[in-house]
Design a protein around this motif. Structure first.
Motif, PDB file in Angstrom:
ATOM      1  N   GLU A  16      -6.971  -8.961   4.766  1.00 47.83           N
ATOM      2  CA  GLU A  16      -6.362  -8.806   6.082  1.00 47.83           C
ATOM      3  C   GLU A  16      -4.962  -9.389   6.135  1.00 47.83           C
ATOM      4  O   GLU A  16      -4.124  -8.927   6.907  1.00 47.83           O
ATOM      5  CB  GLU A  16      -7.249  -9.466   7.145  1.00 47.83           C
ATOM      6  CG  GLU A  16      -8.576  -8.748   7.360  1.00 47.83           C
ATOM      7  CD  GLU A  16      -9.306  -9.251   8.589  1.00 47.83           C
ATOM      8  OE1 GLU A  16      -8.766 -10.152   9.280  1.00 47.83           O
ATOM      9  OE2 GLU A  16     -10.414  -8.747   8.869  1.00 47.83           O
ATOM     10  N   THR A  17      -4.698 -10.420   5.307  1.00 49.10           N
ATOM     11  CA  THR A  17      -3.396 -11.073   5.311  1.00 49.10           C
ATOM     12  C   THR A  17      -2.998 -11.439   3.883  1.00 49.10           C
ATOM     13  O   THR A  17      -3.843 -11.497   2.979  1.00 49.10           O
ATOM     14  CB  THR A  17      -3.413 -12.365   6.143  1.00 49.10           C
ATOM     15  OG1 THR A  17      -4.306 -13.313   5.523  1.00 49.10           O
ATOM     16  CG2 THR A  17      -3.852 -12.091   7.575  1.00 49.10           C
ATOM     17  N   THR A  30       0.815  -1.216   0.000  1.00 46.93           N
ATOM     18  CA  THR A  30       0.000   0.000   0.000  1.00 46.93           C
ATOM     19  C   THR A  30       0.849   1.267   0.000  1.00 46.93           C
ATOM     20  O   THR A  30       0.323   2.367   0.139  1.00 46.93           O
ATOM     21  CB  THR A  30      -0.917   0.029   1.237  1.00 46.93           C
ATOM     22  OG1 THR A  30      -0.102  -0.005   2.422  1.00 46.93           O
ATOM     23  CG2 THR A  30      -1.873  -1.153   1.233  1.00 46.93           C
ATOM     24  N   SER A  51       5.809  -5.072  -1.909  1.00 42.86           N
ATOM     25  CA  SER A  51       6.116  -5.028  -0.479  1.00 42.86           C
ATOM     26  C   SER A  51       7.612  -4.745  -0.302  1.00 42.86           C
ATOM     27  O   SER A  51       8.360  -4.695  -1.284  1.00 42.86           O
ATOM     28  CB  SER A  51       5.745  -6.367   0.157  1.00 42.86           C
ATOM     29  OG  SER A  51       6.365  -7.426  -0.563  1.00 42.86           O
ATOM     30  N   GLY A  91      -1.944  -5.097   2.682  1.00 42.44           N
ATOM     31  CA  GLY A  91      -0.854  -4.264   3.164  1.00 42.44           C
ATOM     32  C   GLY A  91      -0.188  -4.880   4.376  1.00 42.44           C
ATOM     33  O   GLY A  91      -0.416  -6.053   4.702  1.00 42.44           O
ATOM     34  N   SER A  92       0.628  -4.078   5.037  1.00 41.14           N
ATOM     35  CA  SER A  92       1.317  -4.589   6.221  1.00 41.14           C
ATOM     36  C   SER A  92       0.365  -4.729   7.402  1.00 41.14           C
ATOM     37  O   SER A  92       0.716  -5.347   8.408  1.00 41.14           O
ATOM     38  CB  SER A  92       2.475  -3.659   6.594  1.00 41.14           C
ATOM     39  OG  SER A  92       2.000  -2.341   6.813  1.00 41.14           O
ATOM     40  N   SER A  93      -0.824  -4.160   7.279  1.00 38.22           N
ATOM     41  CA  SER A  93      -1.850  -4.322   8.304  1.00 38.22           C
ATOM     42  C   SER A  93      -3.216  -4.273   7.645  1.00 38.22           C
ATOM     43  O   SER A  93      -3.373  -3.727   6.542  1.00 38.22           O
ATOM     44  CB  SER A  93      -1.743  -3.214   9.362  1.00 38.22           C
ATOM     45  OG  SER A  93      -2.132  -1.961   8.814  1.00 38.22           O
ATOM     46  N   ALA A  94      -4.211  -4.830   8.318  1.00 39.26           N
ATOM     47  CA  ALA A  94      -5.571  -4.791   7.791  1.00 39.26           C
ATOM     48  C   ALA A  94      -6.066  -3.353   7.683  1.00 39.26           C
ATOM     49  O   ALA A  94      -6.787  -3.001   6.736  1.00 39.26           O
ATOM     50  CB  ALA A  94      -6.494  -5.605   8.691  1.00 39.26           C
ATOM     51  N   ALA A  95      -5.653  -2.502   8.610  1.00 44.61           N
ATOM     52  CA  ALA A  95      -6.091  -1.106   8.588  1.00 44.61           C
ATOM     53  C   ALA A  95      -5.555  -0.377   7.361  1.00 44.61           C
ATOM     54  O   ALA A  95      -6.286   0.382   6.706  1.00 44.61           O
ATOM     55  CB  ALA A  95      -5.637  -0.402   9.866  1.00 44.61           C
ATOM     56  N   LYS A  96      -4.275  -0.608   7.033  1.00 51.23           N
ATOM     57  CA  LYS A  96      -3.711   0.031   5.844  1.00 51.23           C
ATOM     58  C   LYS A  96      -4.389  -0.472   4.573  1.00 51.23           C
ATOM     59  O   LYS A  96      -4.656   0.295   3.644  1.00 51.23           O
ATOM     60  CB  LYS A  96      -2.202  -0.224   5.779  1.00 51.23           C
ATOM     61  CG  LYS A  96      -1.397   0.595   6.768  1.00 51.23           C
ATOM     62  CD  LYS A  96       0.094   0.408   6.544  1.00 51.23           C
ATOM     63  CE  LYS A  96       0.903   1.291   7.478  1.00 51.23           C
ATOM     64  NZ  LYS A  96       2.362   1.126   7.260  1.00 51.23           N
ATOM     65  N   THR A  99      -7.444  -1.616   4.273  1.00 49.26           N
ATOM     66  CA  THR A  99      -8.805  -1.062   4.226  1.00 49.26           C
ATOM     67  C   THR A  99      -8.793   0.382   3.750  1.00 49.26           C
ATOM     68  O   THR A  99      -9.590   0.777   2.889  1.00 49.26           O
ATOM     69  CB  THR A  99      -9.472  -1.151   5.613  1.00 49.26           C
ATOM     70  OG1 THR A  99      -9.564  -2.531   5.994  1.00 49.26           O
ATOM     71  CG2 THR A  99     -10.862  -0.541   5.590  1.00 49.26           C
TER      72      THR A  99
END
Length: 378
Positions: free
Chosen positions: A47-48, A4, A65, A27-32, A34
């Protein structure tokens, strides 16, 4: 899409423009994931990484990445039956990249490395002119790739750390784009190198919260700590082609005012060619006994292959984002034809492996202060 940061969304834009359906992003996190999916208008935020591989709707995985993740993610995607487009460098070393070449060959899947600079129409035109014989025997090639986004000691990014990006940084990050382009344009392999690398800032201020690529800056007021830097900010490389020609490359990420400038000049026995990414719609053609020329990008004036990767009429400039679209057109066109045993025109995992071989020779040359043959470490 996996990644991301700066280049992941560039892939997404290029894919959409090439007519490819982008299912979602991880991304490196689910929040990123989203947040990025929402910003780009994508259907899914994974999420993963495993969730990407488990999705039967996904045919192709694009990997943007951090470098240290490329090998595991590319290998996992191929084993899951997905075609792969991976950002450079393909892997952290030749042991990893050679394993990926073998895995891609066994899988029967298509696997590309995103050396997008090949897809500027006038770079394709330069390659076609060399291949046709109009340039003649290649005497030598000179050029550079310069940036300034790490100009200050306070500039920082994960790429400056060897355990995150690899032992080479400026050479691996931007120098390999130049080296791949010159190999493509000349059709020749680099057989030996002599390198001198420079770390301008042995210590950099590392923001505890991280910094975005090409800003190099932490948020104002962020806490920092000193980090020891063991990768190069700049370097000079002499090289020899297997065909007998010579070359010289300068790379720098600490040249003030240069945001992202790649240029080359190729001296042949009949004519010379020069091109610069800051004026990508012009190819200089040098002569001894007549006036020099500027070929301005116009599909009507280009070779058939260069014209096929030039979408707009003359006078309508094409640039950096268009190169991604054109590479993806080439790659997905190959997928549509369905014959994965056919020779691929796009940069493959084998090309990515070759660039890492050159990088390892450059690093060895710098450390041992001598010429080193590429791929020969006996």
């Amino acid at each position: 899409m996996v990644g991301t940061g700066f280049i992941g969304p560039v892939h997404v834009e290029g894919l959409v423009r090439a007519g490819v359906r982008v299912i979602g992003i991880a991304g490196s996190s689910a929040a990123k994931a989203t947040a990025c999916a929402s910003r780009l208008g994508l259907e899914k935020a994974y999420e993963t990484f495993d969730a990407v591989l488990d999705d039967p709707q996904v045919d192709v995985v694009h990997i943007a990445s951090p470098n240290r993740l490329h090998f595991d993610q590319a290998a996992s995607a191929l084993r899951a039956g997905k075609h792969v487009v991976c950002e450079k460098p393909l892997a952290m070393d030749t042991a990893e990249s050679s394993a990926l070449v073998e895995l891609a060959a066994r899988s029967g899947l298509a696997a590309a490395v995103n050396y997008n600079i090949r897809y500027y129409p006038l770079c394709i035109e330069a390659a076609e002119r060399v291949a046709s014989g109009s340039v003649g025997e290649i005497f030598h090639v000179t050029g550079s790739y310069t940036q300034d986004w790490l100009f200050h000691q306070s500039d920082f990014n994960w790429r400056v750390l060897a355990d995150e990006g690899g032992e080479l940084r400026a050479v691996a990050d931007i120098g390999t784009h130049w080296l791949d382009l010159i190999g493509y344009v000349t059709g020749q392999r680099i057989e030996s190198v002599c390198a001198d690398l420079q770390t301008v800032f042995p210590l950099r201020n590392r923001p505890l919260g991280g910094a975005e690529t090409f800003t190099g800056k932490a948020p104002q007021g962020a806490e920092t700590s000193l980090a020891v830097i063991d990768t190069e900010d700049a370097g000079s490389i002499l090289f020899r082609f297997a065909g007998g020609g010579r070359g010289a490359l300068s790379v720098s990420q600490v040249t003030a005012g240069r945001k992202n400038r790649l240029q080359f000049e190729l001296a042949g026995s009949i004519e010379a060619l020069a091109w610069c990414s800051e004026a990508p719609n012009e190819l200089w053609i040098g002569h001894r006994g007549q006036a020099n020329q500027y070929l301005v990008r116009d599909p009507a004036l280009l070779s058939p292959r260069a014209s096929a990767f030039s979408s707009y009429p003359g006078g309508h400039n094409e640039g950096f984002p268009d190169t991604f679209k054109q590479l993806f057109r080439d790659f997905y066109g190959y997928l549509e034809r369905g014959d994965f045993s056919a020779s691929a025109a796009f940069p493959t995992f084998a090309d990515g492996h070759r660039e890492i071989e050159i990088c390892e020779a450059i690093l060895k040359s710098h450390r041992e202060r001598r010429w080193v043959n590429v791929g020969d470490f006996e």
